[in-house]
Design a protein around this motif. Structure first.
Motif, PDB file in Angstrom:
ATOM      1  N   ILE A 161      16.813 -19.243  36.647  1.00 37.19           N
ATOM      2  CA  ILE A 161      16.626 -18.033  37.434  1.00 37.19           C
ATOM      3  C   ILE A 161      15.365 -18.157  38.279  1.00 37.19           C
ATOM      4  O   ILE A 161      14.346 -18.671  37.817  1.00 37.19           O
ATOM      5  CB  ILE A 161      16.582 -16.781  36.524  1.00 37.19           C
ATOM      6  CG1 ILE A 161      16.465 -15.491  37.346  1.00 37.19           C
ATOM      7  CG2 ILE A 161      15.517 -16.899  35.455  1.00 37.19           C
ATOM      8  CD1 ILE A 161      16.663 -14.215  36.527  1.00 37.19           C
ATOM      9  N   VAL A 162      15.461 -17.685  39.509  1.00 33.28           N
ATOM     10  CA  VAL A 162      14.321 -17.645  40.424  1.00 33.28           C
ATOM     11  C   VAL A 162      14.125 -16.193  40.826  1.00 33.28           C
ATOM     12  O   VAL A 162      15.048 -15.558  41.354  1.00 33.28           O
ATOM     13  CB  VAL A 162      14.573 -18.500  41.689  1.00 33.28           C
ATOM     14  CG1 VAL A 162      13.399 -18.408  42.647  1.00 33.28           C
ATOM     15  CG2 VAL A 162      14.865 -19.946  41.309  1.00 33.28           C
ATOM     16  N   ALA A 163      12.933 -15.657  40.542  1.00 35.51           N
ATOM     17  CA  ALA A 163      12.650 -14.264  40.875  1.00 35.51           C
ATOM     18  C   ALA A 163      11.151 -14.054  41.051  1.00 35.51           C
ATOM     19  O   ALA A 163      10.339 -14.688  40.375  1.00 35.51           O
ATOM     20  CB  ALA A 163      13.171 -13.331  39.783  1.00 35.51           C
ATOM     21  N   ALA A 164      10.804 -13.158  41.943  1.00 34.94           N
ATOM     22  CA  ALA A 164       9.398 -12.833  42.189  1.00 34.94           C
ATOM     23  C   ALA A 164       8.722 -12.273  40.938  1.00 34.94           C
ATOM     24  O   ALA A 164       7.509 -12.396  40.774  1.00 34.94           O
ATOM     25  CB  ALA A 164       9.284 -11.850  43.347  1.00 34.94           C
ATOM     26  N   ALA A 165       9.501 -11.702  40.028  1.00 41.75           N
ATOM     27  CA  ALA A 165       8.941 -11.125  38.795  1.00 41.75           C
ATOM     28  C   ALA A 165       8.207 -12.153  37.948  1.00 41.75           C
ATOM     29  O   ALA A 165       7.367 -11.790  37.114  1.00 41.75           O
ATOM     30  CB  ALA A 165      10.063 -10.490  37.972  1.00 41.75           C
ATOM     31  N   PHE A 166       8.476 -13.438  38.169  1.00 38.45           N
ATOM     32  CA  PHE A 166       7.852 -14.481  37.365  1.00 38.45           C
ATOM     33  C   PHE A 166       6.528 -14.994  37.934  1.00 38.45           C
ATOM     34  O   PHE A 166       5.834 -15.770  37.274  1.00 38.45           O
ATOM     35  CB  PHE A 166       8.813 -15.653  37.176  1.00 38.45           C
ATOM     36  CG  PHE A 166      10.112 -15.245  36.533  1.00 38.45           C
ATOM     37  CD1 PHE A 166      10.137 -14.570  35.336  1.00 38.45           C
ATOM     38  CD2 PHE A 166      11.317 -15.533  37.155  1.00 38.45           C
ATOM     39  CE1 PHE A 166      11.326 -14.188  34.746  1.00 38.45           C
ATOM     40  CE2 PHE A 166      12.520 -15.170  36.581  1.00 38.45           C
ATOM     41  CZ  PHE A 166      12.523 -14.486  35.371  1.00 38.45           C
ATOM     42  N   ALA A 167       6.175 -14.556  39.128  1.00 38.51           N
ATOM     43  CA  ALA A 167       4.921 -15.004  39.749  1.00 38.51           C
ATOM     44  C   ALA A 167       3.741 -14.603  38.872  1.00 38.51           C
ATOM     45  O   ALA A 167       3.641 -13.471  38.405  1.00 38.51           O
ATOM     46  CB  ALA A 167       4.780 -14.407  41.143  1.00 38.51           C
ATOM     47  N   GLY A 168       2.873 -15.562  38.609  1.00 40.73           N
ATOM     48  CA  GLY A 168       1.675 -15.296  37.817  1.00 40.73           C
ATOM     49  C   GLY A 168       1.908 -15.222  36.321  1.00 40.73           C
ATOM     50  O   GLY A 168       0.970 -14.983  35.567  1.00 40.73           O
ATOM     51  N   GLN A 169       3.134 -15.445  35.871  1.00 39.46           N
ATOM     52  CA  GLN A 169       3.454 -15.382  34.445  1.00 39.46           C
ATOM     53  C   GLN A 169       3.525 -16.791  33.864  1.00 39.46           C
ATOM     54  O   GLN A 169       4.018 -17.705  34.519  1.00 39.46           O
ATOM     55  CB  GLN A 169       4.816 -14.696  34.236  1.00 39.46           C
ATOM     56  CG  GLN A 169       4.878 -13.259  34.665  1.00 39.46           C
ATOM     57  CD  GLN A 169       4.080 -12.359  33.742  1.00 39.46           C
ATOM     58  OE1 GLN A 169       4.020 -12.575  32.525  1.00 39.46           O
ATOM     59  NE2 GLN A 169       3.441 -11.364  34.319  1.00 39.46           N
ATOM     60  N   ASN A 170       3.066 -16.935  32.623  1.00 38.17           N
ATOM     61  CA  ASN A 170       3.240 -18.220  31.942  1.00 38.17           C
ATOM     62  C   ASN A 170       4.644 -18.277  31.353  1.00 38.17           C
ATOM     63  O   ASN A 170       5.427 -17.323  31.473  1.00 38.17           O
ATOM     64  CB  ASN A 170       2.155 -18.438  30.881  1.00 38.17           C
ATOM     65  CG  ASN A 170       2.211 -17.418  29.757  1.00 38.17           C
ATOM     66  OD1 ASN A 170       3.223 -16.766  29.526  1.00 38.17           O
ATOM     67  ND2 ASN A 170       1.104 -17.276  29.042  1.00 38.17           N
ATOM     68  N   THR A 171       4.987 -19.368  30.702  1.00 39.20           N
ATOM     69  CA  THR A 171       6.334 -19.552  30.166  1.00 39.20           C
ATOM     70  C   THR A 171       6.720 -18.455  29.187  1.00 39.20           C
ATOM     71  O   THR A 171       7.822 -17.902  29.260  1.00 39.20           O
ATOM     72  CB  THR A 171       6.462 -20.937  29.491  1.00 39.20           C
ATOM     73  OG1 THR A 171       6.166 -21.944  30.458  1.00 39.20           O
ATOM     74  CG2 THR A 171       7.857 -21.159  28.936  1.00 39.20           C
ATOM     75  N   VAL A 172       5.823 -18.115  28.278  1.00 39.49           N
ATOM     76  CA  VAL A 172       6.118 -17.072  27.284  1.00 39.49           C
ATOM     77  C   VAL A 172       6.354 -15.731  27.981  1.00 39.49           C
ATOM     78  O   VAL A 172       7.300 -15.008  27.651  1.00 39.49           O
ATOM     79  CB  VAL A 172       4.990 -16.967  26.236  1.00 39.49           C
ATOM     80  CG1 VAL A 172       5.199 -15.769  25.325  1.00 39.49           C
ATOM     81  CG2 VAL A 172       4.906 -18.244  25.415  1.00 39.49           C
ATOM     82  N   GLY A 173       5.537 -15.409  28.949  1.00 37.83           N
ATOM     83  CA  GLY A 173       5.702 -14.168  29.688  1.00 37.83           C
ATOM     84  C   GLY A 173       7.028 -14.117  30.424  1.00 37.83           C
ATOM     85  O   GLY A 173       7.698 -13.077  30.458  1.00 37.83           O
TER      86      GLY A 173
END
Length: 89
Positions: A47-59
């Motif tokens: 999945i590719v989404a802006a929601a993952f920006a700045g998040q580590n793998t666990v996040g």
């Protein structure tokens, strides 16, 4: 049941407004596994989404699990996640 689960998972992950989403049902590879006997499937998502920006793998995984909700406690036994921000692809 697996096609229905894939559709439900796709609907749940839509809240993340993915730019790309691939879901693969890998349940056939786990026949005889304890989770497979109970009816829970094994899935792999990219999945590719802006929601993952700045998040580590666990996040990122937490974001996906939160979006999947109750599917994780029944229909889905195992979920392999590859989550990226748009800048990473």
């Amino acid at each position: 049941m697996s096609a229905a689960t894939v559709d439900l998972l796709r609907q749940r992950l839509a809240v993340l407004q993915p730019q790309a989403l691939e879901i693969e049902d890998e349940s056939h590879r786990h026949v005889g596994h304890a989770g497979a006997r109970d009816g829970g499937g094994h899935y792999k998502i990219t999945i590719v989404a802006a929601a993952f920006a700045g998040q580590n793998t666990v996040g990122r995984h937490r974001i996906v699990y939160d979006a999947a909700g109750d599917l994780m406690s029944g229909r889905i036994h195992a979920l392999s996640i590859r989550a990226f921000s748009p800048e990473e692809v």
